[in-house]
Write an enzyme that holds these catalytic residues in place. Structure first.
Site, PDB file in Angstrom:
ATOM      1  CG  HIS A   1       8.694  -8.473   2.333  1.00 32.19           C
ATOM      2  ND1 HIS A   1       9.896  -7.952   1.885  1.00 32.19           N
ATOM      3  CD2 HIS A   1       8.171  -9.143   1.288  1.00 32.19           C
ATOM      4  CE1 HIS A   1      10.077  -8.292   0.627  1.00 32.19           C
ATOM      5  NE2 HIS A   1       9.052  -9.015   0.230  1.00 32.19           N
TER       6      HIS A   1
ATOM      7  CD  GLU B   1      12.537 -10.157  -0.414  1.00 33.82           C
ATOM      8  OE1 GLU B   1      12.698  -8.965  -0.688  1.00 33.82           O
ATOM      9  OE2 GLU B   1      11.733 -10.894  -1.014  1.00 33.82           O
TER      10      GLU B   1
ATOM     11  CG  HIS C   1       7.198 -13.285   0.294  1.00 36.73           C
ATOM     12  ND1 HIS C   1       8.362 -13.820  -0.200  1.00 36.73           N
ATOM     13  CD2 HIS C   1       7.179 -11.985  -0.098  1.00 36.73           C
ATOM     14  CE1 HIS C   1       9.012 -12.867  -0.871  1.00 36.73           C
ATOM     15  NE2 HIS C   1       8.313 -11.759  -0.832  1.00 36.73           N
TER      16      HIS C   1
END
Ligand code: CO
Length: 288
Positions: free
Chosen positions: A166, A197, A229
């Site tokens: 992530h 991210e 995601h």
């Protein structure tokens, strides 16, 4: 006789302050029904390891809690979870972070616990916080082994394994990700990693991959659940998903959409962190 009397005296004076353990499992949460098995299998692993201990869930995302509530699924916040455990007479709480890295979500969890302790003085004798998945060198090697073991069910020799973490742009866990990445790639150079991210992004990973051979590529989320995601940014059919971008460059791509929570080796690491947690948040840190 006096000895027996003393024995009972000790027993009764101890009884009220006997420790009753409880477990609070904390995750961001997911509203994707297909992602639930990852959390369910973690819960099963905890129930097996702690058969007589109350186990309560907390989701930190209020948006997800609200979405789930509309579907009739009620999962509380960290505070709700601690309230539930206190009502069940628990005085020693083992909180397990189901985060991958000690980033902003984990920091917020720690802070929520401290605020709760402050608001309810004396409520718990101990609040022990189990660390996230990846912190130590040992954690990273064990996680790499567990992930490769799971991938080995479909991955052939020479196949590339791409892991999507992530991350958080300019976030506090960027360096943890880099450390884990170095260890994962040392254990297996055909493993490539980037984040959705974080600062280690897809173009950087692609540049690295293009130096290697053009083998088959397996995509896996490096997240506890295979939620939004994993299903969209990683394996979705849109042009900008990792799968589409790799396919456009000629790679043969397939995705394994299961969260790390479904991996028994990963559950073992979380369980070890729960067992090893010894820092009691209710007290001053112990210093020699
Ligand atoms: Co996100």
């Amino acid at each position: 006789m006096p000895a027996l009397f003393i024995f009972f005296l000790i027993l009764f004076s101890w009884a009220p302050c006997m420790a009753k353990d409880g477990i609070l499992l904390v995750a961001f949460g997911t509203s994707v029904p297909e992602a639930r098995p990852a959390l369910e299998s973690l819960e099963a692993a905890y129930k097996k390891a702690y058969p007589d201990t109350p186990i309560v869930w907390a989701f930190t995302s209020s948006i997800i809690r609200k979405k789930l509530a509309k579907q009739g699924i009620h999962v509380g916040s960290i505070g709700d979870g601690l309230d539930t455990l206190a009502k069940e007479g628990v005085n020693v709480v083992r909180v397990q972070s189901l985060h991958i890295m000690p980033g902003e979500e984990f920091t917020a969890l720690e802070r929520s616990l401290l605020v709760h302790i402050q608001r309810h003085p004396g409520r718990f004798e101990a609040v022990l916080l189990g660390r996230p998945l990846l912190e130590s060198d040992r954690d990273a090697h064990e996680a790499a082994t567990a992930i490769r073991a799971m991938a080995s069910a479909f991955r052939k020799e020479g196949d590339v394994l791409v892991l999507m973490g992530h991350g958080q742009k300019d976030g506090r866990a960027d360096l943890v990700f880099e450390g884990a990445r170095a260890i994962f790639r040392k254990d297996d150079p055909l493993v490539y990693m980037a984040t959705v991210e974080g600062s280690r992004d897809f173009p950087q990973m692609l540049a690295e991959m293009e130096k290697g051979e053009m083998g088959n590529v397996w995509l896996m989320p490096m997240m506890v659940v295979a939620g939004d995601h994993a299903r969209n940014d990683l394996a979705g059919s849109d042009d900008d998903s990792w799968a589409s971008q790799l396919a456009k460059r000629g790679y043969k791509v397939a995705a394994l959409l299961s969260g790390l929570g479904e991996n028994p080796g990963i559950a073992e690491i979380f369980l070890r962190h729960t067992r090893e947690a010894a820092d009691n948040l209710v007290e001053e840190p112990k210093k020699p």
